[in-house]
Write a protein that holds these residues in place. Structure first.
Motif, PDB file in Angstrom:
ATOM      1  N   ILE A 186       0.984  -1.148  -0.048  1.00 52.07           N
ATOM      2  CA  ILE A 186      -0.078   0.078   0.020  1.00 52.07           C
ATOM      3  C   ILE A 186       0.767   1.184  -0.013  1.00 52.07           C
ATOM      4  O   ILE A 186       2.058   1.117   0.498  1.00 52.07           O
ATOM      5  CB  ILE A 186      -0.988   0.291   1.155  1.00 52.07           C
ATOM      6  N   THR A 208      -0.752   8.317   1.224  1.00 50.57           N
ATOM      7  CA  THR A 208      -1.629   9.393   0.542  1.00 50.57           C
ATOM      8  C   THR A 208      -0.677  10.645   0.576  1.00 50.57           C
ATOM      9  O   THR A 208       0.211  10.746   1.343  1.00 50.57           O
ATOM     10  CB  THR A 208      -2.898   9.408   1.195  1.00 50.57           C
ATOM     11  N   PHE A 268       0.288   7.900   5.829  1.00 55.50           N
ATOM     12  CA  PHE A 268      -0.783   6.717   5.874  1.00 55.50           C
ATOM     13  C   PHE A 268      -1.708   7.417   6.643  1.00 55.50           C
ATOM     14  O   PHE A 268      -1.475   7.745   7.689  1.00 55.50           O
ATOM     15  CB  PHE A 268      -0.132   5.492   6.096  1.00 55.50           C
ATOM     16  N   GLU A 270      -7.378   5.038   8.397  1.00 56.30           N
ATOM     17  CA  GLU A 270      -7.947   4.180   7.695  1.00 56.30           C
ATOM     18  C   GLU A 270      -7.066   3.016   7.076  1.00 56.30           C
ATOM     19  O   GLU A 270      -7.208   1.847   7.246  1.00 56.30           O
ATOM     20  CB  GLU A 270      -9.176   4.615   6.709  1.00 56.30           C
ATOM     21  N   GLN A 271      -5.791   3.553   6.458  1.00 58.57           N
ATOM     22  CA  GLN A 271      -4.887   2.733   5.821  1.00 58.57           C
ATOM     23  C   GLN A 271      -4.324   1.816   7.085  1.00 58.57           C
ATOM     24  O   GLN A 271      -4.191   0.598   6.850  1.00 58.57           O
ATOM     25  CB  GLN A 271      -3.777   3.324   5.024  1.00 58.57           C
ATOM     26  N   LYS A 272      -3.930   2.503   8.112  1.00 60.56           N
ATOM     27  CA  LYS A 272      -3.360   1.680   9.245  1.00 60.56           C
ATOM     28  C   LYS A 272      -4.156   0.916   9.913  1.00 60.56           C
ATOM     29  O   LYS A 272      -3.752  -0.435  10.233  1.00 60.56           O
ATOM     30  CB  LYS A 272      -2.939   2.794  10.244  1.00 60.56           C
ATOM     31  N   GLY A 320      -3.854  -2.126   7.683  1.00 61.87           N
ATOM     32  CA  GLY A 320      -2.698  -2.410   7.013  1.00 61.87           C
ATOM     33  C   GLY A 320      -1.458  -2.996   7.799  1.00 61.87           C
ATOM     34  O   GLY A 320      -1.698  -2.954   9.151  1.00 61.87           O
ATOM     35  N   ARG A 325      -1.192  -4.665   2.649  1.00 64.56           N
ATOM     36  CA  ARG A 325      -2.488  -4.384   3.216  1.00 64.56           C
ATOM     37  C   ARG A 325      -3.015  -5.809   3.779  1.00 64.56           C
ATOM     38  O   ARG A 325      -2.767  -7.031   3.187  1.00 64.56           O
ATOM     39  CB  ARG A 325      -3.368  -4.322   1.739  1.00 64.56           C
TER      40      ARG A 325
END
Length: 637
Positions: free
Chosen positions: A322, A325, A373, A376-378, A381, A399
């Protein structure tokens, strides 16, 4: 120094009043004439050239050349034809003249005397020097003539250091060597006399001799030489089995200063680029102390899965990555960037500078802050931080699906991750061999694997038989499987079916006997099997299915492989003591605790029963931990 004219069997000696005779420091005196008395301060530089009978000469033990020189026969022939062209250098002791420079000439004369080509009274010109100068002058004389054996040069340098009180730099200056070269030869002087003798006799080479200097213990040097012979790599591996190289990723990550501050010491390797950390337990504690602190920080940031490792996990690059952003710069940040760019452009016209480098670092740090990051990604992830080969930290983000079954951790016990990989690899080789001999089982495995992938959508990497097809590469060194009945399947398969052509392959296979088809099927399926637990990997569906196949094959690894001495040699001392305690009792381990690592490895091998197997080689996965994770992906996959 006085130079004697050629002297042959019938040559007349010059009279004592010969005009070429020097009267003060250098004299040429008939044999029997007493040496003139001089004050002690002149004794070291005094040289006297006289003639003595060949029977009065002996080879001095101080002559640095111990290895027999070549060309003695040629020297004897030259002396017989032309006489002794250059005098021998001697010192007096006990009525004899001991030769410490001119050993090849002396050997030539002695050979002629034994053959009765010259009489015992044959006159030989000699230059008398002080005994204290013997080693140094012998070294100079031999260096300027036939190449000396390195062992002789080592002994000479050690003598100059121990008896002459000269340091490496003093010796280097006198003989126009580099101080580093002299220091290395003096290091070879730390070898046991028996090893140095073997070196002089060319029974052991320079590389092996250098490797033995890692250890100062003479008994350990001899034991290692007897065990490893003239194999520098084997010697170095045996002597450093309990050490870690200072060029390792772990040592670079911790740093020498922190390691030594914690009480660790380093053994220098004067013949290599790097040394060895003597206390791996201290280094290991420091490495994991730093990694655990990093893990705690990442967990606090909110990552769903956090891993730290001292090397890259085997599957790290197969995980779905991943990306962070990117956000827009704030007004203040944009102003900072513009100011930095303007100053950088101004300084670039003047060339490189420390300020310019600092500005580039500031700009890169600011630009990196725009990439991050999200929470939400963490939350879904994973992040793994591990040591790169150069000791620098590497970070990988991927991911990880919520609710997926994670690989079971391996109970390593006394076995490092690298040895668990070898042992499960050996069990895999045995499984391949067993399946290749059972075509019916191979067909069942093929059907099981294809059904799981095509009907149930299970990913191929979760299967023990990776039918794509692809060969399973098993990382096991030959020394670990020598003297066993384990055979790799693929070479045998290729040899047996090498008559199947590439162009008319299908027609040939169609015409084969059914038994041959089944044997080909068994071999092809077998070489796809892989239950290996890779370095820092865990027990997943792959290992569970591999163990099911092993049980179906009736695999008993003890019938084809048992650990031999190379296996025990690869284990740390602490691991050996743990194994000995588990198998033979705590008292046995306590009795052997003070043994050197090499001796302990031999003792453990001798004390364990013949049917003993290391725990990781007994099963790919404990039967009680089998799970129904069909179709699931590991969090670390």
């Amino acid at each position: 120094m006085g130079i004697a004219r050629p002297v042959g069997p019938e040559a007349d000696l010059p009279r004592p009043d010969h005009p070429s005779r020097r009267r003060i420091l250098i004299g040429r005196i008939e044999s029997g004439t007493p040496r003139p008395h001089l004050p002690p301060q002149f004794a070291r530089n005094l040289t006297m050239t006289i003639t003595v009978k060949v029977s009065q000469l002996r080879l001095s033990p101080l002559n640095v050349r111990k290895v027999e020189p070549k060309g003695v026969e040629q020297m004897a022939t030259s002396i017989l034809a032309h006489g002794v062209v250059q005098s021998l250098t001697v010192y007096e002791e006990g009525g004899k003249y001991l030769v410490f420079a001119g050993g090849r000439r002396f050997r030539g004369l002695d050979l002629l005397r034994k053959r009765k080509a010259i009489p015992a009274t044959f006159p030989v010109p000699v230059t008398i020097r002080d005994k204290a100068e013997a080693v140094e002058l012998s070294l100079i004389e031999n260096e300027q003539r036939e190449d000396m054996h390195p062992a002789d040069r080592v002994r000479a340098f050690v003598s100059l250091r121990d008896e002459g009180g000269l340091g490496a730099e003093d010796i280097a200056a006198r003989f126009t060597y580099s101080a580093g070269y002299v220091a290395q030869l003096l290091r070879l002087g730390s070898l046991a006399p028996e090893i140095l003798d073997a070196f002089a006799a060319d029974q052991i080479g320079m590389d092996a001799a250098k490797a033995l200097t890692i250890c100062d213990d003479h008994a350990a040097q001899i034991a290692t030489y007897e065990r490893c012979g003239n194999n520098a790599n084997a010697i170095r591996r045996a002597l450093t089995a309990e050490k870690i190289g200072t060029d390792s990723a772990a040592f670079r990550f911790v740093g020498e200063e922190a390691y030594e501050a914690a009480g660790g010491t380093v053994t220098a390797d004067l013949f290599g680029k790097h040394g060895y950390a003597d206390h791996p337990e201290i280094l290991d504690e420091l490495v994991w102390g730093k990694l655990d602190a990093i893990k705690a920080e990442l967990k606090a940031e909110g990552w769903h899965v956090v891993e730290v490792a001292d090397e890259a996990p085997y599957d790290i690059y197969s995980r779905p990555s991943i990306r962070p952003t990117t956000r827009e710069a704030t007004e203040h940040e944009a102003e900072q960037l513009a100011a930095l760019d303007a100053r950088i452009e101004e300084l670039e016209q003047d060339g490189d500078s420390d300020e310019l480098a600092s500005l580039f670092d500031q700009r890169e740090e600011l630009a990196d802050s725009f990439h991050a990051f999200t929470d939400e990604q963490k939350a879904i992830g994973g992040v793994c931080v591990y040591l790169g080969y150069d000791g620098e930290l590497q970070t990988r983000h991927w991911r990880a699906k919520i609710g997926e079954v994670k690989a079971e951790p391996v109970e390593s016990g006394p076995y490092p991750a690298s040895m668990i990989e070898r042992l499960t690899g050996i069990r895999t080789l045995a499984l391949q061999q067993a399946v290749a001999a059972q075509p019916d089982l191979a067909l069942d495995i093929l059907l099981d694997t294809l059904t799981a992938q095509i009907i149930h959508g299970q990913q191929s990497y979760t299967m023990a038989a990776d039918i794509k097809p692809s060969r399973a590469f098993i990382q096991v060194e030959d020394e670990l499987v020598n003297n066993s009945s384990l055979d790799r399947v693929e070479p045998q398969l290729v040899e047996r079916f090498d008559d199947i052509p590439a162009t008319d392959r299908f027609a040939t296979i169609r015409a084969m006997e059914q038994a041959d088809k089944m044997q080909l099927l068994a071999g092809l399926v077998a070489i796809t099997l892989n239950g290996t637990i890779f370095n820092h990997g865990g027990i997943s569906a792959r290992q569970h299915s591999a163990e099911e196949y092993a049980q179906a094959a009736g695999l008993d690894l003890r019938t084809v492989w048992t650990p031999t001495q190379p296996f025990f040699d690869r284990l740390k001392k602490s691991s050996l003591l743990t194994i000995l305690g588990d198998e033979c009792g705590a008292e046995a381990a306590a009795n052997c605790a003070k043994m050197k690592k090499g001796e302990l490895a031999l003792a453990v091998n001798e004390r364990l029963p013949a049917s003993w197997l290391p725990e990781p080689a007994r099963s790919f996965a404990p039967a009680s931990k089998q799970t129904d994770d069909e179709g699931a992906m590991s969090e670390v996959a």
